[in-house]
Design a protein around this motif. Structure first.
Motif, PDB file in Angstrom:
ATOM      1  N   GLU A 135       0.895  -1.283  -0.202  1.00  0.00           N
ATOM      2  CA  GLU A 135      -0.448   0.080   0.211  1.00  0.00           C
ATOM      3  C   GLU A 135       0.638   1.449  -0.153  1.00  0.00           C
ATOM      4  N   PHE A 136       1.763   1.489   0.803  1.00  0.00           N
ATOM      5  CA  PHE A 136       3.478   2.286   0.461  1.00  0.00           C
ATOM      6  C   PHE A 136       3.014   2.404  -1.079  1.00  0.00           C
ATOM      7  N   ILE A 137       3.760   1.917  -1.886  1.00  0.00           N
ATOM      8  CA  ILE A 137       4.134   1.857  -2.911  1.00  0.00           C
ATOM      9  C   ILE A 137       2.714   2.685  -3.373  1.00  0.00           C
ATOM     10  N   ILE A 138       1.706   2.378  -3.386  1.00  0.00           N
ATOM     11  CA  ILE A 138       0.118   2.456  -4.614  1.00  0.00           C
ATOM     12  C   ILE A 138       0.989   4.157  -3.914  1.00  0.00           C
ATOM     13  N   LYS A 139       0.671   4.483  -2.339  1.00  0.00           N
ATOM     14  CA  LYS A 139       0.123   5.793  -2.876  1.00  0.00           C
ATOM     15  C   LYS A 139       1.796   6.908  -3.027  1.00  0.00           C
ATOM     16  N   ILE A 140       2.957   6.363  -2.815  1.00  0.00           N
ATOM     17  CA  ILE A 140       3.825   6.990  -3.445  1.00  0.00           C
ATOM     18  C   ILE A 140       3.615   7.143  -5.008  1.00  0.00           C
ATOM     19  N   LEU A 141       2.212   6.281  -5.575  1.00  0.00           N
ATOM     20  CA  LEU A 141       2.642   6.369  -7.284  1.00  0.00           C
ATOM     21  C   LEU A 141       2.104   7.015  -7.519  1.00  0.00           C
ATOM     22  N   GLN A 142       0.255   7.661  -6.576  1.00  0.00           N
ATOM     23  CA  GLN A 142      -0.386   8.227  -6.701  1.00  0.00           C
ATOM     24  C   GLN A 142       0.097   9.381  -6.217  1.00  0.00           C
ATOM     25  N   PHE A 143       1.310   9.871  -5.845  1.00  0.00           N
ATOM     26  CA  PHE A 143       1.293  11.482  -5.658  1.00  0.00           C
ATOM     27  C   PHE A 143       2.350  11.457  -6.762  1.00  0.00           C
TER      28      PHE A 143
END
Length: 134
Positions: free
Chosen positions: A106-114
């Protein structure tokens, strides 16, 4: 078989669990199948593995014939005390976290969303500056 059936507990029946003394429980009835072990079409291991529990489901799943059911009567020795048979518990699967199918944290997903919108914005600004300079 007289008017009064002998009542056995599951622990009493469980003591009869080897090739020289084999009892099983089917549909609330207790059977001494010791003499039938070597004649059982499924082999003696099937009967021996059915000792110490209620073997009704195992018996029914195989789909025994009517003649097999009639043959059982000669091995009848009594009834099982139903209160001594453990109740079947409903299977409850263990609690697990939400399954992430692609295994992305989920951390990587949040970074990619930014980062993805930021990269698009940077690309748009770069194209704008490049086209003005040309």
């Amino acid at each position: 078989m007289g008017d009064e059936a002998t009542i056995f507990t599951l622990s009493e029946v469980s003591e009869h669990n080897h090739a020289n003394d084999c009892w099983i429980v089917i549909s609330g009835k207790v059977y001494n199948v010791t003499k039938f072990l070597e004649d059982h079409p499924g082999g003696d291991e099937v009967l021996l593995s059915s000792t110490g529990k209620d073997a009704t489901d195992d018996f029914e799943d195989v789909g025994h014939s009517e003649s097999a059911r009639e043959m059982m009567e000669q091995y009848y020795v009594g009834e099982i005390d139903p209160t001594t048979i453990p109740k079947k518990t409903k299977y409850t699967p263990p609690k697990q976290p939400h399954y992430n199918q692609d295994k992305t944290s989920e951390f990587i997903i949040k970074i990619l969303q930014f980062l993805v919108p930021l990269a698009i914005l940077g690309l748009a600004v770069g194209i704008r500056i490049y086209t003005k300079a040309a």
